[in-house]
Design a protein around this motif. Structure first.
Motif, PDB file in Angstrom:
ATOM      1  N   ALA A   1       0.816  -1.511   0.005  1.00 24.35           N
ATOM      2  CA  ALA A   1      -0.016   0.216   0.254  1.00 24.35           C
ATOM      3  C   ALA A   1       0.517   1.702  -0.273  1.00 24.35           C
ATOM      4  N   GLY A   2       0.574   2.252  -0.476  1.00 23.45           N
ATOM      5  CA  GLY A   2       1.168   3.589  -0.460  1.00 23.45           C
ATOM      6  C   GLY A   2       1.624   3.817  -1.853  1.00 23.45           C
ATOM      7  N   GLN A   3       2.449   5.178  -2.013  1.00 25.25           N
ATOM      8  CA  GLN A   3       3.124   5.335  -3.131  1.00 25.25           C
ATOM      9  C   GLN A   3       4.621   4.297  -3.325  1.00 25.25           C
ATOM     10  N   TYR A   4       5.539   3.964  -2.514  1.00 22.06           N
ATOM     11  CA  TYR A   4       6.485   4.105  -2.187  1.00 22.06           C
ATOM     12  C   TYR A   4       6.900   2.277  -1.432  1.00 22.06           C
ATOM     13  N   SER A   5       7.724   1.624  -2.165  1.00 26.66           N
ATOM     14  CA  SER A   5       7.743   0.361  -2.622  1.00 26.66           C
ATOM     15  C   SER A   5       9.314   0.312  -1.975  1.00 26.66           C
ATOM     16  N   ASP A   6       9.423  -1.138  -0.963  1.00 23.97           N
ATOM     17  CA  ASP A   6      10.987  -1.001  -0.498  1.00 23.97           C
ATOM     18  C   ASP A   6      11.881  -1.256  -1.429  1.00 23.97           C
ATOM     19  N   LEU A   7      13.167  -0.905  -1.103  1.00 26.50           N
ATOM     20  CA  LEU A   7      14.260  -1.218  -2.382  1.00 26.50           C
ATOM     21  C   LEU A   7      14.819  -2.697  -2.127  1.00 26.50           C
ATOM     22  N   PRO A   8      15.167  -3.345  -3.142  1.00 20.71           N
ATOM     23  CA  PRO A   8      15.793  -4.557  -2.892  1.00 20.71           C
ATOM     24  C   PRO A   8      17.194  -4.431  -2.208  1.00 20.71           C
ATOM     25  N   PHE A   9      16.824  -5.580  -1.258  1.00 19.10           N
ATOM     26  CA  PHE A   9      17.957  -5.942   0.418  1.00 19.10           C
ATOM     27  C   PHE A   9      17.673  -4.829   1.236  1.00 19.10           C
ATOM     28  N   GLU A  10      16.470  -3.233   1.303  1.00 18.33           N
ATOM     29  CA  GLU A  10      16.426  -2.280   1.736  1.00 18.33           C
ATOM     30  C   GLU A  10      17.953  -1.804   1.935  1.00 18.33           C
ATOM     31  N   ASP A  11      18.166  -1.741   0.525  1.00 14.48           N
ATOM     32  CA  ASP A  11      19.503  -0.444   0.644  1.00 14.48           C
ATOM     33  C   ASP A  11      19.838  -0.517  -0.783  1.00 14.48           C
ATOM     34  N   PRO A  12      20.292  -1.121  -1.664  1.00 18.28           N
ATOM     35  CA  PRO A  12      20.310  -0.643  -3.327  1.00 18.28           C
ATOM     36  C   PRO A  12      18.854  -0.002  -4.353  1.00 18.28           C
ATOM     37  N   TRP A  13      19.252   0.944  -5.175  1.00 17.19           N
ATOM     38  CA  TRP A  13      18.141   0.961  -6.139  1.00 17.19           C
ATOM     39  C   TRP A  13      18.494  -0.349  -7.209  1.00 17.19           C
ATOM     40  N   TRP A  14      16.660  -0.439  -7.882  1.00 18.20           N
ATOM     41  CA  TRP A  14      16.805  -1.521  -8.626  1.00 18.20           C
ATOM     42  C   TRP A  14      17.533  -1.685  -9.592  1.00 18.20           C
ATOM     43  N   LYS A  15      18.162  -0.341 -10.269  1.00 23.14           N
ATOM     44  CA  LYS A  15      19.342  -0.719 -11.425  1.00 23.14           C
ATOM     45  C   LYS A  15      20.505  -1.254 -11.373  1.00 23.14           C
ATOM     46  N   ILE A  16      20.920  -1.346 -10.147  1.00 21.01           N
ATOM     47  CA  ILE A  16      21.846  -1.983  -9.928  1.00 21.01           C
ATOM     48  C   ILE A  16      21.730  -3.903  -9.846  1.00 21.01           C
ATOM     49  N   VAL A  17      20.721  -4.473  -9.117  1.00 22.64           N
ATOM     50  CA  VAL A  17      20.239  -5.308 -10.092  1.00 22.64           C
ATOM     51  C   VAL A  17      20.343  -5.847 -11.512  1.00 22.64           C
ATOM     52  N   LEU A  18      19.982  -4.536 -11.995  1.00 25.75           N
ATOM     53  CA  LEU A  18      19.510  -4.546 -13.669  1.00 25.75           C
ATOM     54  C   LEU A  18      21.285  -4.834 -14.359  1.00 25.75           C
ATOM     55  N   CYS A  19      21.721  -3.717 -13.671  1.00 19.48           N
ATOM     56  CA  CYS A  19      23.587  -3.641 -13.669  1.00 19.48           C
ATOM     57  C   CYS A  19      23.952  -5.242 -13.299  1.00 19.48           C
ATOM     58  N   ILE A  20      24.139  -6.041 -12.185  1.00 16.71           N
ATOM     59  CA  ILE A  20      24.618  -7.695 -11.938  1.00 16.71           C
ATOM     60  C   ILE A  20      24.161  -8.475 -13.124  1.00 16.71           C
ATOM     61  N   LEU A  21      22.855  -8.425 -13.739  1.00 14.92           N
ATOM     62  CA  LEU A  21      22.124  -8.737 -14.684  1.00 14.92           C
ATOM     63  C   LEU A  21      23.200  -8.709 -15.434  1.00 14.92           C
ATOM     64  N   ALA A  22      22.967  -7.379 -16.177  1.00 11.79           N
ATOM     65  CA  ALA A  22      24.183  -7.156 -17.899  1.00 11.79           C
ATOM     66  C   ALA A  22      25.500  -7.638 -17.512  1.00 11.79           C
ATOM     67  N   VAL A  23      26.060  -7.641 -16.338  1.00  8.17           N
ATOM     68  CA  VAL A  23      27.815  -8.580 -16.385  1.00  8.17           C
ATOM     69  C   VAL A  23      26.933  -9.757 -16.900  1.00  8.17           C
ATOM     70  N   LEU A  24      25.849 -10.708 -15.490  1.00 11.11           N
ATOM     71  CA  LEU A  24      25.475 -12.032 -15.787  1.00 11.11           C
ATOM     72  C   LEU A  24      25.489 -12.010 -17.490  1.00 11.11           C
ATOM     73  N   LEU A  25      24.335 -11.547 -18.179  1.00  8.34           N
ATOM     74  CA  LEU A  25      24.394 -11.602 -20.190  1.00  8.34           C
ATOM     75  C   LEU A  25      26.224 -11.241 -20.759  1.00  8.34           C
ATOM     76  N   LEU A  26      27.069 -10.595 -20.274  1.00  5.55           N
ATOM     77  CA  LEU A  26      27.743 -10.344 -20.773  1.00  5.55           C
ATOM     78  C   LEU A  26      29.024 -11.927 -20.976  1.00  5.55           C
TER      79      LEU A  26
END
Length: 534
Positions: A233-258
């Motif tokens: 409920a509300g406007q904001y969700s918890d951050l992944p691990f309550e620490d990094p932005w979602w883009k860090i997850v995307l960065c990790i997946l980009a590394v795995l992809l390459l």
């Protein structure tokens, strides 16, 4: 005893040797190194301390025990140690490792440090990565990559494939087996598993001499879906691990992809197994960047690591360290009273108005469209942002002899490096992870950790000089190349609020070994120096 552990223990992979974005451990990589920084925060020296892992909070973290005997640590010294651990069976979440540091008098100090472990799976039927965190699952489809203008062979256009393989009409079938690979060690493997299984285990079977030739270098069009656990409920969700932005997850997946695509492409030209399958035409910029030439012989893992680092840096830069597009989308979409957010969707197109140069303040653009799906309505927002890479060095100097005598008793090769930030100030101690990667004349490889701890060959702790040394045997005679790669370290403290901690990112390469250009055939990919072993 004034010993402290100033930072969260961080992960480095065994394929490239580099720290993963923000130091997050990943199940798909299996075996990884646990890196620990130990600091003497007192005013006097601590004589010959030793450190070991006492326990881990989950039995599926299979670590290799061992006591590390540290040199005497002068005041303010920071020393890095590593332990090997297998995270392939570890559940996603925040886990803890208990370290014991004991000084020469037998006085012990216990440090219980949290680590982040992200579960990653790949669905070959939809070409989608699923990254699991305690707060939800981020599903990512890389619809398109920026590809080299020519293949790995100078006479070969990129669309026909590289590494001497011709593209199949559908190389991404989930049940297709790699019977036709020239590498007998990998025959019979399911191609999807070949690209995205336990990557470290696959690399160990293939070896470091594979020919580096991924189908693309930088993310271009990406679709993401965030499924919060539970709906909120509300406007904001918890951050992944309550620490990094979602883009860090995307960065990790980009590394795995390459990394995955490079290994798969090297085997039988099936590197595109992890790319594509999205909702429509992406307007692919095929043929608009330079190519990295690394023909095996120990350089391919380094090339793979640097190209993956460039993909992570470009993604992080375009999507902003201050506030990433998913949070921006939440800012702009306020749900009605009583509504629950069930899913959030983001489509982002990344473009690069100038060369993507590691360790330089290059520009990158993110054009994004966001949707919030609640149990009652759909809310939308969009943006078009131009940002710059913040993970930079203005300059760095490396001091190492060009010739070393392997037969001499004092034939020790010593390398020292100093790095300056964008304001010209020296990086010091715990601010960087610095490693020297050496490639020998017969494809041999070696890695050194460079320390700023005041123990030989370093002369003074915390002065910004990182030093390491190596003895060469007479059997290793010949010309060696070396790359000194520095990465910044996340220095967020436990007392920071999640949104403040999210703006502090580590694991980005800040040295200048690779530039991905858009007006040349070959990307500048050069070693930092050479040493002749005689």
């Amino acid at each position: 005893m004034a010993i402290t552990v100033p930072t969260r223990p961080f992960a480095s992979d065994l394929i490239t040797g580099l720290m993963l974005p923000d130091g997050i451990f990943v199940t798909m990589l299996g075996k990884q190194n646990i890196n620990l920084q130990v600091q003497n925060a007192g005013g006097g020296s601590v004589a010959a301390p030793k450190v070991y892992i006492e326990s881990v909070s989950h039995p599926a973290i299979a670590y290799s025990p061992g006591t590390r005997f540290l040199p005497t640590l002068p005041a303010k010294a920071v020393h890095v140690e590593q332990w090997l651990a297998d995270f392939s069976q570890c559940p996603s979440g925040v886990h803890h490792i208990s370290f014991i540091v004991e000084d020469a008098a037998g006085t012990k100090s216990r440090f219980i440090k949290k680590i982040f472990v992200m579960g990653v799976a790949f669905d070959p039927t939809t070409h989608t990565f699923h990254a699991e965190t305690p707060q939800g699952v981020l599903s990512v489809n890389f619809l398109d990559l920026v590809r080299p203008a020519r293949g790995c062979k100078n006479t070969q256009p990129a669309p026909d494939g590289c590494c001497g393989h011709k593209r199949r009409e559908d190389p991404r079938s989930a049940d297709e087996l790699a019977h036709d690979t020239s590498d007998r060690r990998l025959r019979g493997l399911n191609r999807a598993k070949l690209a995205t299984g336990n990557l470290t285990a696959l690399f160990e079977r293939l070896g470091p001499s594979f020919e580096f030739c991924p189908p693309g270098y930088l993310p271009h069009v990406v679709e993401m879906a965030w499924t919060p656990t539970p709906p909120y409920a509300g406007q904001y969700s918890d951050l992944p691990f309550e620490d990094p932005w979602w883009k860090i997850v995307l960065c990790i997946l980009a590394v795995l992809l390459l990394i995955a695509a490079a290994i798969a492409e090297s085997v039988d030209g099936s590197g595109d197994v992890v790319v594509g399958g999205g909702s429509g035409d992406t307007g692919s910029p095929v043929g608009d960047c330079c190519g990295v030439r690394a023909g095996g012989g120990g350089t391919s893992p380094i090339a793979a690591g640097l190209v993956a680092a460039a993909a992570a840096a470009a993604t992080a830069a375009a999507m902003s360290d201050a506030r990433d597009p998913i949070r921006r989308g939440q800012d702009a979409t306020l749900p009605g009273a009583g509504e629950l957010t069930m899913k959030e969707l983001l489509r982002v197109e990344l473009t690069y108005p100038e060369a993507v140069a590691l360790g330089r303040p290059f520009a990158a653009r993110a054009r994004w469209d966001y949707k919030r799906a609640t149990n009652a309505a759909i809310y939308e927002a969009s943006g078009n942002d131009l940002n710059h890479n913040l993970h930079v060095t203005s300059s760095y100097e490396i001091d190492a002899p060009e010739v070393v005598a392997s037969y001499a008793k004092d034939g020790e090769w010593v390398i020292k490096a100093r790095f300056r930030d964008q304001d010209g100030n020296l990086f010091r101690g715990a601010q960087l992870l610095v490693q020297c990667f050496l490639v020998g004349p017969q494809g041999q490889s070696a890695k050194l950790l460079l320390q700023d701890d005041g123990s030989l060959p370093d002369e003074k702790p915390g002065d910004g000089t990182y030093a390491g040394r190596r003895h060469f045997s007479q059997a290793s005679a010949g010309l060696w190349r070396y790359f000194v790669i520095a990465q910044d370290v996340n220095h967020a403290t436990p007392d920071l609020k999640p949104e403040d901690a999210a703006q502090i990112i580590g694991g980005m390469v800040v040295t200048h070994q690779l530039t991905i250009t858009f007006d040349e055939d070959d990307c500048p990919f050069v070693p930092d120096g050479h040493v002749m072993v005689v």
